[in-house]
Design a protein around this motif. Structure first.
Motif, PDB file in Angstrom:
ATOM      1  N   UNK A  25       0.689  -1.364   0.071  1.00 36.52           N
ATOM      2  CA  UNK A  25       0.077  -0.028  -0.069  1.00 36.52           C
ATOM      3  C   UNK A  25       0.834   1.273   0.146  1.00 36.52           C
ATOM      4  N   UNK A  26       1.768   1.296   0.950  1.00 33.69           N
ATOM      5  CA  UNK A  26       2.969   2.305   0.935  1.00 33.69           C
ATOM      6  C   UNK A  26       3.351   2.679  -0.384  1.00 33.69           C
ATOM      7  N   UNK A  27       3.930   1.736  -0.993  1.00 33.48           N
ATOM      8  CA  UNK A  27       4.666   1.990  -2.107  1.00 33.48           C
ATOM      9  C   UNK A  27       3.721   2.125  -3.527  1.00 33.48           C
ATOM     10  N   UNK A  28       2.452   1.899  -3.422  1.00 37.19           N
ATOM     11  CA  UNK A  28       1.706   2.316  -4.378  1.00 37.19           C
ATOM     12  C   UNK A  28       1.361   3.785  -4.293  1.00 37.19           C
ATOM     13  N   UNK A  29       1.239   4.350  -3.042  1.00 37.11           N
ATOM     14  CA  UNK A  29       1.168   5.577  -2.647  1.00 37.11           C
ATOM     15  C   UNK A  29       2.236   6.308  -2.965  1.00 37.11           C
ATOM     16  N   UNK A  30       3.627   5.819  -2.939  1.00 35.29           N
ATOM     17  CA  UNK A  30       4.726   6.319  -2.983  1.00 35.29           C
ATOM     18  C   UNK A  30       5.390   6.653  -4.352  1.00 35.29           C
ATOM     19  N   UNK A  31       4.648   5.820  -5.418  1.00 37.36           N
ATOM     20  CA  UNK A  31       4.814   5.558  -6.796  1.00 37.36           C
ATOM     21  C   UNK A  31       4.147   6.799  -7.272  1.00 37.36           C
ATOM     22  N   UNK A  32       2.899   7.032  -6.732  1.00 37.27           N
ATOM     23  CA  UNK A  32       1.876   8.078  -7.297  1.00 37.27           C
ATOM     24  C   UNK A  32       2.552   9.549  -6.954  1.00 37.27           C
ATOM     25  N   UNK A  33       3.046   9.554  -5.812  1.00 33.96           N
ATOM     26  CA  UNK A  33       3.557  10.574  -5.214  1.00 33.96           C
ATOM     27  C   UNK A  33       4.992  10.960  -6.120  1.00 33.96           C
TER      28      UNK A  33
END
Length: 123
Positions: A25-33
């Protein structure tokens, strides 16, 4: 294109089975950021990758048995040294999951290379 001389960040997290979903979840959010980073100039983000796979009981033997843990690897390459502080400035300013990322990191084993210099790059 060779990345020799460029600045990079490399981070490895070793996590137990109960932490994998939060890492995903965190890395999906990070990639978007990360899509909001500059793509030109001294602060430019040139490359971004997240990898994930099983931790092995013997880290130098690819045939050894898995431990049950998962390793996440983040690798970012920037045009130059100015990219790293800009990355952190943007994270503090814009990434809503930064607090969750920091808490998740504290719960797991982390190895970090900040502000590294690429010394070998073939393409």
């Amino acid at each position: 294109m060779s990345e020799t001389g460029r600045t990079n960040i490399v981070v490895m997290w070793t996590v137990g089975p109960d932490e994998v979903a939060e890492g995903d979840r965190i890395f999906a959010s990070h990639a978007e950021f990360m899509t909001g980073h500059p793509r030109e100039g001294e602060e430019a983000l040139l490359s971004y990758e997240i990898s994930k796979g099983p931790e092995l009981s013997d880290p130098v033997d690819p045939n050894s048995s898995p431990t049950g843990n998962t390793i996440f690897v983040l690798h970012e390459i920037y045009q130059g040294p100015a990219g790293v502080p800009e990355h952190w400035r943007l994270a503090i300013q814009d990434w809503v999951d930064l607090p969750a990322f920091m808490e998740w990191s504290k719960r797991n084993k982390v190895s970090t290379l900040h502000d590294g210099v690429v010394v070998q790059s073939l393409w």
